[in-house]
Design an enzyme around this catalytic site. Structure first.
Site, mmCIF file in Angstrom:
data_model
loop_
_atom_site.group_PDB
_atom_site.id
_atom_site.type_symbol
_atom_site.label_atom_id
_atom_site.label_comp_id
_atom_site.label_asym_id
_atom_site.label_seq_id
_atom_site.Cartn_x
_atom_site.Cartn_y
_atom_site.Cartn_z
ATOM 1 N N ARG A 215 0.632 -1.038 -0.246
ATOM 2 C CA ARG A 215 0.123 0.075 -0.272
ATOM 3 C C ARG A 215 1.370 1.199 0.054
ATOM 4 O O ARG A 215 2.267 0.865 -0.091
ATOM 5 C CB ARG A 215 -0.878 0.380 0.836
ATOM 6 C CG ARG A 215 -0.299 -0.003 2.341
ATOM 7 C CD ARG A 215 -1.014 -0.894 3.328
ATOM 8 N NE ARG A 215 -2.346 -0.158 4.298
ATOM 9 C CZ ARG A 215 -2.817 0.107 5.112
ATOM 10 N NH1 ARG A 215 -2.150 -0.078 6.294
ATOM 11 N NH2 ARG A 215 -3.979 1.293 5.503
ATOM 12 N N ALA A 245 6.572 -2.791 -4.827
ATOM 13 C CA ALA A 245 7.071 -1.788 -3.479
ATOM 14 C C ALA A 245 5.817 -0.912 -3.496
ATOM 15 O O ALA A 245 4.683 -0.094 -4.677
ATOM 16 C CB ALA A 245 7.720 -1.224 -3.380
ATOM 17 N N HIS A 246 5.336 -0.183 -1.940
ATOM 18 C CA HIS A 246 4.509 1.523 -2.061
ATOM 19 C C HIS A 246 4.943 2.337 -3.399
ATOM 20 O O HIS A 246 5.582 2.344 -3.982
ATOM 21 C CB HIS A 246 4.987 1.716 -0.652
ATOM 22 C CG HIS A 246 6.187 2.310 -0.744
ATOM 23 N ND1 HIS A 246 6.135 3.892 -1.124
ATOM 24 C CD2 HIS A 246 7.416 2.009 -0.612
ATOM 25 C CE1 HIS A 246 7.387 4.119 -1.297
ATOM 26 N NE2 HIS A 246 8.415 2.954 -0.384
ATOM 27 N N ASP A 247 3.358 2.603 -3.550
ATOM 28 C CA ASP A 247 3.416 3.871 -4.166
ATOM 29 C C ASP A 247 3.322 3.969 -5.624
ATOM 30 O O ASP A 247 3.988 4.289 -7.019
ATOM 31 C CB ASP A 247 3.849 4.827 -3.578
ATOM 32 C CG ASP A 247 3.651 5.746 -2.534
ATOM 33 O OD1 ASP A 247 2.187 6.187 -2.611
ATOM 34 O OD2 ASP A 247 4.382 5.355 -0.984
ATOM 35 N N GLY A 265 7.313 3.690 -5.774
ATOM 36 C CA GLY A 265 6.902 4.931 -6.016
ATOM 37 C C GLY A 265 7.694 4.308 -7.968
ATOM 38 O O GLY A 265 7.405 5.792 -8.829
#
Lengths: 350, 350, 350
Positions: A215, A245-247, A265
């Site tokens: 998340r 991974a996140h974002d 990201g």
């Protein structure tokens, strides 16, 4: 199933005895006289001629040399549809909620939803019509799943994960686990950076078994546009053991083969293909790029890039470099020989 | 939340209207006038000036040019703490044991423990105060978990796994599965080597989703010191899909990013950083080393090493080698040209 | 346990006081006077002499210099057997079906089977005698498991997965998830290719934790022979987080270390060893090949190949290439110097 029945079910023209019984599915290699196979083009002519297969789905202009066939603009896609006719999924769970499932009071279920044994649905979850939640699925609070989705056993969807329609999540996939982020305190110890934003997944996406998608955290940004969740676009196909991974943002139509990994990201534009065990770190990957297997993208790449290697370089150059690499020990010897012939100093080399 | 309230909660000095309402969290890129963001240093000056964000956590000496702010020695760490104020975890399970959880009679639970639906706790398990065991967690016999831990759904802790305090285990993680070891019998068949020793994990460690950590086997040794368990030190942060084989020892403060893999018996000294999909095999990795992404360490390395590539080499050298690699095909041609000019034999090359 | 008792249990000759009490297991490094260890050959002479260990399992002709010992043709294999004597598995579940397990009416269980809490067994499942199904295992319909198997918690076996005897499946493994295949329709959208054939796994195989193995699809073929299922042979040992795509065939006796990945339809002949994080894509890997860690095989390889690198090359050559690589920047400079000395044009190089 009779040839004519199959042709009707698929909406395809056919050639040969209408009442011919198709009993199985096979490739040209394996197929016997009562099997259905497919041919995608002229390149398979020789294999077609050698094959014992009974019926084939072929392109409109393919010369079947008298064999039984169905004709199609996209033979492989129609073969995929034929599988559901000849070898239907006998194990599809029936609608209904298993008595052992634990649903919080405010869970909302659409029509004909199936909830399997020991599934756990947290407060605020919403499941769209005809979706199937297999046994041992855990949905944390506020998960929303659209219509006609299939969530397989042991998958886990964390807080505020939102799925569109017609999405398949394979077994053991984890969607929405906490992102990996820690901030150093002045004393050198670390504090967890809470990742409290969710994951959004578009219609017709596929999430492979034991894949993990983290998340989003509310202080993350990149590439100058707003990111409010880790986001997987429409029809993005994600294979097994992929790590997102996140974002990350993955736009519509991308494909990520097994064990691919995207660092926090990463931004992936539309229709990018990631081969097996490839990945990208802190990069924006341009639309329609083809990232080869085992390839690591470490910087922004323009649309249509075709890359291979770690760090990733242009595909053609990579082919020449890897071919030349085998000759590198020889090259060292040759340069030494030249230096000797020229009576040059070789001090740097030894 | 009012600016003054947040400042009080975090124990930080603030500047600006005390009753200003903070409504969200954001990065400088995304933030609007009622959001809180952060700036870690002067390098973000330009982004700060362009940003529409309302309040920022900034270093003590950062010129906020009249904006509302909180001042901090470690702005990112304090932003992480601010997340828990502005966007608290609404989904934290309440203390208590869900009626469907299966606990053996001799399980010991500390004060205010939460055990979720369908959790299974084997004989001899001990859970410390305030720890949260989410639904669908399986604890084999003799698992000990300290205080204030969070074990997420579908995680599995095998026999005799011992966790310290304040540890997070993400979904689907497997801790203590059997090590991968087989011994050949005289007839060429194999016997499983039983791995009967456990895994020990220190305070404040983080174990990512679908990560696997194998238990120890009693005949294993390395590096001349005693290994009695696979051991993860204090504050070791392990990301998703990391693979840690039997009898590894990872000392305090290490970080292992996604998909990292350590072969059996790897010894990692304090504060080593492993980038994504890196790893080590049969090696002792020196304190404070920086192992780049996708890098494989195949031999013992001194403290403070900075390595990249497979096999791993010194980071600066790796940069020069990968830059030079692109020119390797050209180099082959140039050497051939020199040989021609010198009328040297090129027999070895073709 | 007394030395004589252990010798009797293992069927090995021993030397030393028969009533000597063995209390633990250890390596030569760690062992104390009441521990049992092992020595596999003369190479451990010095370590043996330094060790404080009490008893050792040694080769028939090893000079024990007066120490207590057991003699064995295969000391490590007999040490593995000794573990079960000295440190037996105290946590083996008892036979019986836990009241919370959900079994469809037509499930067939052999004698002394153990089914743990919250296990779910679909219609048509068959479990052989003495097999153990741990808590939280999900078996989809028509799964068949042979005798003396152990299936650990959170493992999931999908439709029509067939296991032989004496197989261990570690936690979180997914066997039989849908293969990753999509066919393009004429309009550019994709249709899922249904993978409706199963997975077959031979006797004494090992499946590691969070490993994923996909089922087969009925139109797949390769290598000119019939594939009717994804097939794992006898005594194939598969470590954690290995990814095996649809329609792979792995013949008897192969070993796949952690994070190895095989692309769809890979064919692996007998007794191939895959090191950690290696793999193969669209290849037939010859019998007895040794694929090094992190190595990617991209084409068919003859029996007995020893390969390293990506793309894989012969092991000796790889060693010379990686050694030479470190000198590549220097080599560029040397060639430039030669060109200068010869007053040759360097236009191509800058």
């Amino acid at each position: 199933m009779k040839l004519e029945e199959l042709a009707t079910a698929l909406g395809l023209p056919f050639e040969g005895e209408p009442s011919f019984q198709i009993r199985g599915l096979a490739s040209l290699d394996d197929g016997g006289p009562s099997d259905l196979g497919f041919v995608t083009g002229a390149g398979y002519r020789e294999l077609f001629q050698r094959s014992a297969i009974g019926v084939v789905i072929v392109p409109l202009d393919f010369d079947v040399e008298g064999r039984k066939c169905l004709r199609s603009i996209q033979p492989y896609a129609d073969f995929a549809r034929a599988v559901d006719q000849i070898m239907p999924d006998r194990h599809r769970p029936s609608p209904g909620v298993h008595p052992t499932a634990v649903l919080e009071n405010d869970v909302e279920l659409g029509a004909d939803v199936s909830i399997g044994a020991y599934a756990v649905l947290g407060s605020g979850c919403m499941i769209g019509a005809r979706s199937i939640i297999h046994p041992h699925v855990t949905l944390y609070p506020d998960v929303r799943i659209g219509e006609d989705c299939v969530i397989h056993s042991h998958a886990c969807l964390r807080e505020a994960v939102h799925l569109g329609n017609r999405i398949h999540v394979q077994n053991g996939a984890v969607i929405g686990s906490d992102g990996f982020g820690f901030a150093f305190r002045a004393d050198g110890t670390q504090v967890r950076v809470p990742h409290r934003r969710g994951v959004e997944i578009g219609d017709e996406a596929e999430i492979g078994s034991n894949t993990t998608i983290d998340r989003s955290h509310p202080g993350h940004s990149r590439h100058g546009f707003e990111v409010t969740a880790t986001r997987i676009g429409r029809a993005v196909k994600i294979d097994n053991q992929v790590h997102i991974a996140h974002d990350c943002v993955i736009e519509d139509g991308c494909t990520l083969c097994g064990q691919t990994a995207l660092g926090g990201g990463t931004y992936v534009e539309k229709n990018v293909f990631f081969g097996g065990r490839s990945g990208a770190i802190r990069a924006r990957v341009g639309e329609g790029s083809l990232i080869g297997g085992w390839t690591g993208v470490l910087q922004d790449t323009p649309p249509g890039s075709k890359l291979l290697g770690f760090p990733a370089i242009e595909r053609g150059l990579w082919g020449r470099v890897t071919a030349a690499l085998k000759r590198l020990p020889e090259l060292l010897r040759r340069v030494r020989r030249i230096e000797k012939a020229l009576e040059m100093d070789q001090s740097e080399q030894e």
